[in-house]
Structure formats: structure tokens, C-alpha cells
Design a protein around this motif. Structure first.
Motif, PDB file in Angstrom:
ATOM      1  N   GLU A 164     -21.839  86.222 -20.706  1.00  0.00           N
ATOM      2  CA  GLU A 164     -22.220  86.336 -20.195  1.00  0.00           C
ATOM      3  C   GLU A 164     -21.823  87.862 -19.811  1.00  0.00           C
ATOM      4  O   GLU A 164     -20.421  88.133 -19.945  1.00  0.00           O
ATOM      5  CB  GLU A 164     -22.502  86.364 -18.224  1.00  0.00           C
ATOM      6  CG  GLU A 164     -22.148  87.560 -17.445  1.00  0.00           C
ATOM      7  CD  GLU A 164     -22.081  86.635 -15.912  1.00  0.00           C
ATOM      8  OE1 GLU A 164     -22.214  85.494 -15.574  1.00  0.00           O
ATOM      9  OE2 GLU A 164     -22.390  87.646 -14.795  1.00  0.00           O
ATOM     10  N   HIS A 197     -21.453  78.615 -14.525  1.00  0.00           N
ATOM     11  CA  HIS A 197     -19.797  78.539 -14.401  1.00  0.00           C
ATOM     12  C   HIS A 197     -19.426  77.018 -14.271  1.00  0.00           C
ATOM     13  O   HIS A 197     -18.573  77.539 -13.699  1.00  0.00           O
ATOM     14  CB  HIS A 197     -19.112  79.872 -13.961  1.00  0.00           C
ATOM     15  CG  HIS A 197     -19.687  81.465 -14.096  1.00  0.00           C
ATOM     16  ND1 HIS A 197     -19.532  81.836 -15.314  1.00  0.00           N
ATOM     17  CD2 HIS A 197     -20.637  82.030 -13.542  1.00  0.00           C
ATOM     18  CE1 HIS A 197     -20.146  82.963 -15.154  1.00  0.00           C
ATOM     19  NE2 HIS A 197     -21.308  82.979 -13.968  1.00  0.00           N
ATOM     20  N   VAL A 256     -22.616  79.755 -18.867  1.00  0.00           N
ATOM     21  CA  VAL A 256     -22.029  80.847 -19.485  1.00  0.00           C
ATOM     22  C   VAL A 256     -20.484  81.197 -19.230  1.00  0.00           C
ATOM     23  O   VAL A 256     -19.914  80.075 -18.513  1.00  0.00           O
ATOM     24  CB  VAL A 256     -22.683  81.818 -18.827  1.00  0.00           C
ATOM     25  CG1 VAL A 256     -24.629  82.151 -19.172  1.00  0.00           C
ATOM     26  CG2 VAL A 256     -22.994  81.695 -17.300  1.00  0.00           C
ATOM     27  N   HIS A 286     -29.827  88.024 -14.883  1.00  0.00           N
ATOM     28  CA  HIS A 286     -29.940  87.366 -14.240  1.00  0.00           C
ATOM     29  C   HIS A 286     -29.766  87.428 -12.618  1.00  0.00           C
ATOM     30  O   HIS A 286     -29.494  88.440 -12.973  1.00  0.00           O
ATOM     31  CB  HIS A 286     -28.109  86.406 -15.157  1.00  0.00           C
ATOM     32  CG  HIS A 286     -27.392  86.461 -14.079  1.00  0.00           C
ATOM     33  ND1 HIS A 286     -27.192  85.417 -13.257  1.00  0.00           N
ATOM     34  CD2 HIS A 286     -26.535  87.112 -14.252  1.00  0.00           C
ATOM     35  CE1 HIS A 286     -26.483  85.580 -12.647  1.00  0.00           C
ATOM     36  NE2 HIS A 286     -25.855  86.658 -13.157  1.00  0.00           N
ATOM     37  N   ASP A 330     -25.703  79.856 -10.877  1.00  0.00           N
ATOM     38  CA  ASP A 330     -24.519  80.690 -10.794  1.00  0.00           C
ATOM     39  C   ASP A 330     -23.143  79.966 -10.171  1.00  0.00           C
ATOM     40  O   ASP A 330     -22.071  80.723  -9.420  1.00  0.00           O
ATOM     41  CB  ASP A 330     -24.837  82.431  -9.848  1.00  0.00           C
ATOM     42  CG  ASP A 330     -23.765  83.581 -10.349  1.00  0.00           C
ATOM     43  OD1 ASP A 330     -22.909  83.026 -12.277  1.00  0.00           O
ATOM     44  OD2 ASP A 330     -23.926  84.466 -10.471  1.00  0.00           O
ATOM     45  N   HIS A 380     -28.105  78.793 -15.358  1.00  0.00           N
ATOM     46  CA  HIS A 380     -26.707  80.363 -15.449  1.00  0.00           C
ATOM     47  C   HIS A 380     -25.701  79.595 -14.499  1.00  0.00           C
ATOM     48  O   HIS A 380     -25.492  79.214 -13.264  1.00  0.00           O
ATOM     49  CB  HIS A 380     -27.010  81.057 -15.170  1.00  0.00           C
ATOM     50  CG  HIS A 380     -26.178  82.593 -14.620  1.00  0.00           C
ATOM     51  ND1 HIS A 380     -26.047  83.739 -15.657  1.00  0.00           N
ATOM     52  CD2 HIS A 380     -24.958  82.574 -14.732  1.00  0.00           C
ATOM     53  CE1 HIS A 380     -25.352  84.898 -15.588  1.00  0.00           C
ATOM     54  NE2 HIS A 380     -24.415  83.297 -14.615  1.00  0.00           N
TER      55      HIS A 380
HETATM   56 ZN   LIG Z   1     -22.619  84.241 -13.773  1.00  0.00          ZN
END
Ligand SMILES: [Zn+2]
Length: 254
Positions: free
Chosen positions: A91, A9, A34, A155, A203, A7
Motif C-alpha cells: 500500500e 495486513h 498489502v 482503497h 483492511d 486488502h
Molecule cells: Zn491498509
């Protein structure tokens, strides 16, 4: 060794090519990238086509915090039209963290409508779905179960352990990131979750407060999540990594 960041970005990174190079050097073989809105979906499909090391697997979705953007309808259409190029849906999910959301029925309705669209698309395409459930764990689980979706990942799960038990019993997965080194909520959840249902993530580019300085995450920092998790569960690092990689490959089909 190799490791998978499930996961990130990556379209939000300032130095994307540097971060991907550092990730590859650190052993990151795959990144599930994501998206959060129309703009990031477009960027990630482009990034995935241009980079091979690490391998980028785009996930298409609209973050619950973005459902009020004027491009929402266009974004849903774009997602449906391009879903064949995606490794996952997400997501998506619900976020009731802020008081104003808990008080605003219209906002919650919009989030649910968007999440329902994502669940239906995941069910139709049999793709895995990546769910953001902060403060909305119960509603996320209920909607996911009702949808008939088989592969769901909650997540950065740091919610109640009774709902976690239901997530595991339903056959779903949870993920954790570098916060498992210090966050009481992450640590409690990851103590309870069986390793066979956990995957790790960053993340990226989230800021973590671990240590004196804190740091802004890149995919290479997924190694922090893995090592902290092994330590928390008092397990061998290499064996833990093998299981985490197998989990990510099974869940995402990558
Ligand atoms: Zn996220």
C-alpha cells in the motif's frame, strides 16, 4: 460461494493460522496481502509462500505513514528487487488527514517522493497499484493520472464524490470494507460508485465500530462488506458477489 479480500495486513494478525482457517471456512478464496514497510514486505513474502488456502497474493509497498522510517531507502531497494514476486504495488499513497501533515511541507514532500517511486514501478512493471488517499484524494489522483499508470485502486475510498467521479472516469477502481454498513462517508461514496468498479476488503486488523461491541477485522469479515454493499445498493447478494469477484480478478489479474 467464494469471495476475495483485496486488502488485508495479515502479517499484523495475532492468530494468523486461525484467521486464515476461518477465512477459508467462510469462503475466502484469495487475499491480497498489502505491506507497509520493509519488515512487513519480508513477512508477507514468507507467509505467501507457506499458505495455499486461501491463496495469498503479496503486494509490496511502503505506507505513507511509514516513509520516515530509517529503513525507507532499503525498503525501496527491497521492493524493486522483489517486485516479480508481487501481485501488486502497495500500500502506497498520501495521507494528509492530520493537521501536522498539512502544515509540514517536508513530510508531504517525503510522502510524494515515495508515492512517485511506487507509481513509476507500477508503470514499468504494468502491475496494479493500491493507493491510500485519506485526506489527499486530489493529489493522489493527479499524481496517478500524470504517471500513466493504468490499473489503480483507491482503497477504502470515502472522500469527496466529485473526485470519485474523476477516479471512475479515469478508469480506476475503488474499494470499501465493513464500514460501508454504517459510515456516512463510505456509504455516500459507494452509492455513487458503479458496482463494476468496486472491490471489497477488510483492511485487517482494523477495528470497526459496527454494532454494540465493534470488532477487530479478519479476512473472513470481507463478507460483511459484500452484504452491506449489496444492501446499500439494493442489489441481489449473489449477483453482487459475482461482479465483485470478477472485478477483483480483472483488476489484480488473479
Ligand atoms: Zn491498509
Amino acid at each position: 460461494m467464494t469471495i476475495i479480500d483485496t486488502h488485508a495486513h495479515i502479517d499484523e494478525l495475532e492468530d494468523l493460522s486461525g484467521a486464515l482457517e476461518r477465512a477459508f471456512q467462510a469462503g475466502v478464496s484469495d487475499i491480497v496481502a498489502v505491506s507497509v514497510n520493509l519488515d512487513s514486505m519480508k513477512k508477507l513474502l514468507d507467509i505467501a509462500a507457506r499458505h495455499q488456502q486461501p491463496k495469498i497474493h503479496p503486494a509490496l509497498g511502503i505506507h505513507p505513514g511509514m516513509v520516515k522510517e530509517p529503513t525507507q531507502t532499503e525498503a525501496l531497494d527491497f521492493m524493486r528487487a522483489n517486485i516479480k514476486s508481487a501481485a501488486a504495488v502497495g500500500e502506497t499513497g498520501l495521507d494528509y488527514w492530520y493537521k501536522w501533515v498539512r502544515k509540514d511541507e517536508v513530510e508531504r514532500g517525503k510522502q510524494k517522493e515515495s508515492f512517485a517511486f511506487h507509481l513509476e514501478l507500477a508503470r514499468e512493471t504494468a502491475l496494479p497499484i493500491v493507493i491510500h488517499s485519506r485526506g489527499a484524494w486530489r493529489d493522489c489522483l493527479s499524481m496517478t493520472v500524470a504517471s500513466g499508470v493504468k490499473r489503480a485502486l483507491f482503497h477504502w475510498y470515502s472522500g469527496p464524490v466529485d473526485i470519485l467521479a474523476e477516479i471512475i472516469a479515469a478508469g480506476f477502481y475503488v474499494s470499501t470494507g465493513p464500514s460501508v454498513a454504517y459510515s456516512p462517508e463510505s456509504r455516500r461514496a459507494m452509492t455513487e460508485a458503479p458496482l463494476e468498479r468496486i472491490v471489497v476488503e477488510t483492511d485487517t486488523p482494523v477495528n470497526y465500530r459496527d454494532g454494540e461491541q465493534g470488532f477487530s477485522a479478519e479476512p473472513k469479515d470481507v463478507t460483511r462488506a459484500w452484504k452491506a454493499l449489496a444492501q446499500l445498493k439494493n442489489l441481489d447478494e449473489q449477483k453482487t458477489l459475482e461482479t465483485l469477484n470478477a472485478n477483483a480478478r480483472t483488476f489484480f489479474g488473479i
